[in-house]
Design an enzyme around this catalytic site. Sequence first.
Site, PDB file in Angstrom:
ATOM      1  N   GLU A 120      69.566  27.136  -5.202  1.00  0.00           N
ATOM      2  CA  GLU A 120      68.464  28.111  -4.550  1.00  0.00           C
ATOM      3  C   GLU A 120      67.385  27.718  -3.406  1.00  0.00           C
ATOM      4  O   GLU A 120      67.496  27.896  -2.508  1.00  0.00           O
ATOM      5  CB  GLU A 120      67.842  29.166  -5.748  1.00  0.00           C
ATOM      6  CG  GLU A 120      68.880  29.564  -6.710  1.00  0.00           C
ATOM      7  CD  GLU A 120      69.907  30.605  -6.113  1.00  0.00           C
ATOM      8  OE1 GLU A 120      68.918  31.261  -5.362  1.00  0.00           O
ATOM      9  OE2 GLU A 120      70.298  30.869  -6.029  1.00  0.00           O
TER      10      GLU A 120
ATOM     11  N   GLU B 296      74.608  27.931 -14.346  1.00  0.00           N
ATOM     12  CA  GLU B 296      73.565  28.053 -15.928  1.00  0.00           C
ATOM     13  C   GLU B 296      74.054  29.762 -15.888  1.00  0.00           C
ATOM     14  O   GLU B 296      73.524  29.600 -16.909  1.00  0.00           O
ATOM     15  CB  GLU B 296      72.015  27.778 -14.903  1.00  0.00           C
ATOM     16  CG  GLU B 296      71.764  29.760 -14.352  1.00  0.00           C
ATOM     17  CD  GLU B 296      71.853  29.575 -12.641  1.00  0.00           C
ATOM     18  OE1 GLU B 296      71.486  29.698 -11.809  1.00  0.00           O
ATOM     19  OE2 GLU B 296      72.582  28.347 -12.332  1.00  0.00           O
TER      20      GLU B 296
END
Length: 269
Positions: A116, A136
Amino acid sequence: MSTDVVIWEKDAEDAFVTLTLNRPDKMNAMNQELGDALEAAIARAVKDPEIRAVIITGAGRAFTAGFDLGGEDFEMDAEAWREDIGANMRRMKLIREAPIPIIAAVNGYCLAGGLELMMCCDMTVAADDAMLGEPEVRHVSAPPTLMLPWTVPMIHARHLMYTGDLIDGREAARIHLVNKAVPRDQLRVEAEKLARKCARMPGAAIKFAKAALNHQQQTAGLESSWTYNRETTAILHASEEGRYWMRLLKEHSLKEFLDIREKPFRDLD
């Protein structure tokens, strides 16, 4: 200037600075200290009229493996998660909206919140053997900003978000997750070449081009997308299955936790 967790290197010839995330023993996992230091370094660069571009890279074998999963209790309710995710969103927004170009030089693992961070930069050069992804999702987690559908075609965003698969730098370049993949020993040279081009551009031209491009994404709904993702992620993390994985994280070492997470997928790689 350097700190324990961020190294600041001003180029001797052109108006750019390289910021190196410096927790190599933790694969540059982002904790509060590293987040604060990176935020301060970006703020310093933005305020300095002699800096017109920034490179972010990582020390050791990772750009950053994402948010630090060690040493904290992540078994929280939805409201606590909203606050936590909101704080991470604010940091990412500062990088995305900085009025100078920020270039990610991805030298190794670039995972989860680290991906990100990379996608909130303006451009990315990656080592061809770097590994990128959102693993994740395999432990009932999700990214804080959900930049994938704003970066790559939806079909590739779905693949990475549905499977947690990692892809190398070459594949990342093919699907336009990064601008360019190069041999690892050429990464710094290529990132600096791009930074030099940006630094030699008229500053106002880039500032207003970036503002206009960011506004285009805002108009298309980026802010609403981030807000919706914050709510769904908070609920996901606070769900029974989310809490189960956070309890596992407390009860096992990080290595054991990751072994448990990856076990169902080993015969599919």
